[in-house]
Motif scaffolding. Structure first.
Motif, mmCIF file in Angstrom:
data_model
loop_
_atom_site.group_PDB
_atom_site.id
_atom_site.type_symbol
_atom_site.label_atom_id
_atom_site.label_comp_id
_atom_site.label_asym_id
_atom_site.label_seq_id
_atom_site.Cartn_x
_atom_site.Cartn_y
_atom_site.Cartn_z
ATOM 1 N N LEU A 117 0.889 -1.265 0.057
ATOM 2 C CA LEU A 117 0.086 -0.124 -0.111
ATOM 3 C C LEU A 117 0.744 1.347 -0.102
ATOM 4 N N LEU A 118 2.039 1.060 0.696
ATOM 5 C CA LEU A 118 2.950 2.444 0.871
ATOM 6 C C LEU A 118 3.441 2.716 -0.599
ATOM 7 N N TYR A 119 3.777 1.568 -1.509
ATOM 8 C CA TYR A 119 4.322 1.708 -2.601
ATOM 9 C C TYR A 119 3.301 2.413 -3.598
ATOM 10 N N ALA A 120 2.008 1.523 -3.470
ATOM 11 C CA ALA A 120 0.888 2.263 -4.309
ATOM 12 C C ALA A 120 0.651 3.683 -4.093
ATOM 13 N N THR A 121 0.688 4.234 -2.846
ATOM 14 C CA THR A 121 0.580 5.600 -2.294
ATOM 15 C C THR A 121 1.402 6.490 -3.102
ATOM 16 N N VAL A 122 2.656 6.190 -2.741
ATOM 17 C CA VAL A 122 3.952 7.179 -3.157
ATOM 18 C C VAL A 122 3.893 7.052 -4.537
ATOM 19 N N ARG A 123 3.695 5.968 -5.302
ATOM 20 C CA ARG A 123 3.645 5.935 -6.756
ATOM 21 C C ARG A 123 2.864 6.788 -7.424
ATOM 22 N N ARG A 124 1.620 6.941 -7.144
ATOM 23 C CA ARG A 124 0.677 7.949 -7.659
ATOM 24 C C ARG A 124 1.069 9.487 -7.555
ATOM 25 N N THR A 125 2.167 9.696 -6.796
ATOM 26 C CA THR A 125 2.206 11.141 -6.727
ATOM 27 C C THR A 125 3.912 11.491 -7.224
ATOM 28 N N SER A 126 4.761 10.180 -6.911
ATOM 29 C CA SER A 126 6.042 10.433 -7.292
ATOM 30 C C SER A 126 6.816 9.327 -8.121
ATOM 31 N N GLY A 127 6.049 8.306 -8.450
ATOM 32 C CA GLY A 127 6.546 7.561 -9.485
ATOM 33 C C GLY A 127 6.945 6.222 -8.990
ATOM 34 N N ALA A 128 7.051 5.263 -9.798
ATOM 35 C CA ALA A 128 7.298 3.783 -9.313
ATOM 36 C C ALA A 128 8.481 3.663 -8.484
#
Length: 606
Positions: A117-128
């Motif tokens: 979930l942390l990966y998915a959250t950060v990815r949405r604003t700052s990339g994979a």
């Protein structure tokens, strides 16, 4: 940090951007590695926190015990928390039997879910790439490696708060009240896991939405009102049910002095944690009796090994990100994410640093997602704009801060070669970053090594160390496991010996096979025998349940067969009821004492 105060800017990473082919395999590898770290030799910790394991055992035997979070299947008294985390453990125990695996595996899976979930959250604003780095930092935070292999409520709390962050980020994208309501529901259920601590993220989430949601001020305020209503409903329904339930038909609310869940919420587990004025508390004292308070508390010996490794780098990254996005549009999602994670970090760290009441080092796991997200976002975005000298200087500064922190935190008596190695590699990485145009890949690799080595080493050491008792700690510190015979005491638990176990199992048809002072004492006897054991006085032995009159009535009615121990292990209580002491005295004056496996036993049925 998606824009720079230069002619060229770095735009926010769009949600629909096609990801490189390496992203999905890297994510799978990260999640598999997380699962391996959190599941490996999990049963070595046995019952871990026996206080909660016994309550899970009770919930596996009684639906009422599951709902209220009772410490025993006969529903005498509850744990001193709201029971959402116990719901998960009890259901698992119902499905797979009462054992260490069925109780601990759900926490490990929550750890894997938190990383994803942390990966998915950060990815949405700052990339994979930022999302993957954030996920790796979370996995390799020692406090996380401890809690996701343990059965305290903090594992569920962290998962739900990250879920709330994800929903808030989704709400920010299109000013969606629906997603904001989902965030409120997640925080509300976080309250059901660990009460008011779940609300520490509310100021950060509200600020991020109020600043950056792409709609008018009026609608932003209305959406926030809907989100707060969702928090109230999803947290308050349980408070209302318990308050309206007939008192005679439910267990006593452990941790309270008036059999009130609201009192427990606002007092012992609420503002009392801030002021230190907690009725029924043991150890500590108002004004900092649970360790030195102040700005550097998180770097003290009690807490630093679990959380402090990347804390300076996260603070540096937050400041850098806000500076580089100072000219960005109001709705810039990169800056909004910094407000969200930065606010989470600042508010929670401030409360932990200055609270005067009960606090334990493992609480700091609540800081791990914010630290991980800020490090991931800052490292990747500064690397993307490494042509800017300021960005290069900040990258080098972050590596230097992490190097020094890791060098100071690494215990010289454990792997003495590691600290100087990290220092040397860290200095090389900082130098390479100054010449990033010539040593780009080398600088990146060395920087990642420095970021993850210290915290990762302590995380592996934490996973390799069995933990038990009420106050586990991260790092390479061996914890004493369950012993045979003898009462456990206030913060630890001992399983009963063979003779005492047989005695309890053959106790006959009684509501409780035995009673004893304190929940940890009761937990050991209950887990060993499989029979309900009444925890007189609750966790600390200071709750006014049962009163002496109630206990005498239980004995007359044949509801309790044995009384175990003399209650001396619970001395040191600073306040609260003396009902347990009165019961101990009454039992000693009226019943014959024998000793079984080193434990004092009174046969109340004689």
């Amino acid at each position: 940090m998606t824009a720079v105060a230069t002619p060229s800017t770095v735009p926010a990473v769009p949600v629909q951007r096609a990801e490189p082919r390496w992203v999905r395999p890297a994510l799978v590898l990260l999640l598999v590695a997380t699962a391996a770290l959190y599941l490996w030799d999990l049963a070595a910790s046995g019952w871990a926190n026996a206080f909660y394991s016994a309550a899970a055992q009770a919930g596996a035997q009684s639906w009422k015990a599951l709902f209220f979070g009772s410490t025993d299947a006969a529903n005498g008294i509850t744990v001193d928390k709201t029971p959402a985390a116990l719901w998960v453990m009890s259901l698992s125990a119902r499905l797979f039997g009462v054992n260490a695996w069925s109780i601990l595996v759900p926490q490990a899976l929550m750890g894997v879910g938190s990383t994803w979930l942390l990966y998915a959250t950060v990815r949405r604003t700052s990339g994979a790439a930022a999302g993957l780095l954030a996920g790796a930092v979370l996995t390799l935070t020692p406090a996380a490696a401890l809690i996701f292999r343990f059965n305290n409520p903090d594992a569920l709390l962290v998962l739900l708060l990250i879920a709330a962050a994800y929903c808030t980020v989704r709400a920010l994208e299109k000013a969606s009240p629906k997603w904001l309501v989902f965030a409120g529901v997640a925080i509300g259920f976080g309250f059901l896991a660990k009460m008011l601590q779940a609300f520490l993220v509310l100021p950060a989430f509200a600020l991020a939405y109020l600043v950056a949601a792409p709609t008018t001020v009026g609608k932003r305020l209305l959406h926030l009102l809907a989100g707060f209503a969702a928090v109230v409903v999803s947290a308050g329904w349980y408070l209302a049910v318990v308050a309206l339930w007939p008192v005679a038909d439910r267990p006593y609310i452990g941790g309270s002095q008036n059999n009130s869940l609201l009192e427990l919420t606002l007092g012992y587990n609420g503002f009392g944690r801030i002021t230190g004025d907690e009725t029924g508390s043991v150890g500590g004292s108002p004004g900092g009796g649970w360790g030195s308070t102040g700005l550097f508390r998180l770097f003290g010996s009690e807490m630093a090994g679990g959380i402090a490794w990347l804390l300076p780098a996260a603070v540096l990254g937050l400041g850098a990100g806000l500076w580089f996005t100072r000219y960005a549009p109001r709705t810039d999602r990169g800056r909004a994410s910094l407000l969200l994670w930065g606010g989470w970090l600042i508010v929670t760290a401030a409360v932990f640093s200055f609270m005067g009441g009960i606090i334990h080092p493992y609480y700091t796991v609540a800081l791990a997602p914010a630290i991980a997200a800020l490090v991931g976002i800052a490292a990747v975005q500064l690397w993307r704009i490494r042509g800017n000298p300021a960005a290069v200087g900040l990258l080098s500064g972050g590596v230097t801060l992490t190097t020094v922190t890791s060098y100071l935190l690494l215990d010289s008596s454990w792997q003495p070669w590691l600290a100087p190695t990290v220092l040397i590699v860290g200095l090389l990485a900082a130098i390479a970053l100054f010449f990033v145009q010539h040593f780009g890949r080398v600088a990146a690799v060395l920087g990642l090594v420095v970021l993850l080595t210290g915290t990762g080493a302590y995380s592996f050491a934490t996973a390799a160390t069995p933990h038990s008792g009420a106050i586990p700690s991260a790092g390479p510190n061996t914890r004493r496991m369950f012993g045979g015979g003898g009462p456990g005491g206030l913060l630890g638990t001992s399983l009963p010996g063979a003779n005492l176990t047989a005695l309890l199992r053959q106790s006959g048809d009684h509501r409780w096979a035995a009673a004893t002072v304190g929940s940890n004492n009761a937990a050991g006897y209950q887990l060993g025998s499989g029979k309900p054991v009444l925890a007189v006085g609750g966790f600390n032995g200071t709750d006014p349940y049962p009163t002496l009159a109630q206990f005498e009535q239980y004995v007359r009615q044949g509801q309790i067969r044995y009384f175990l121990g003399d209650g001396l292990t619970m001395r040191g209580s600073s306040s609260g009821s003396d009902a347990a002491a009165r019961i101990v005295q009454w039992v000693a004056e009226n019943y014959q004492m024998t000793t079984v496996d080193g434990v004092t036993v009174y046969d109340l049925g004689a």
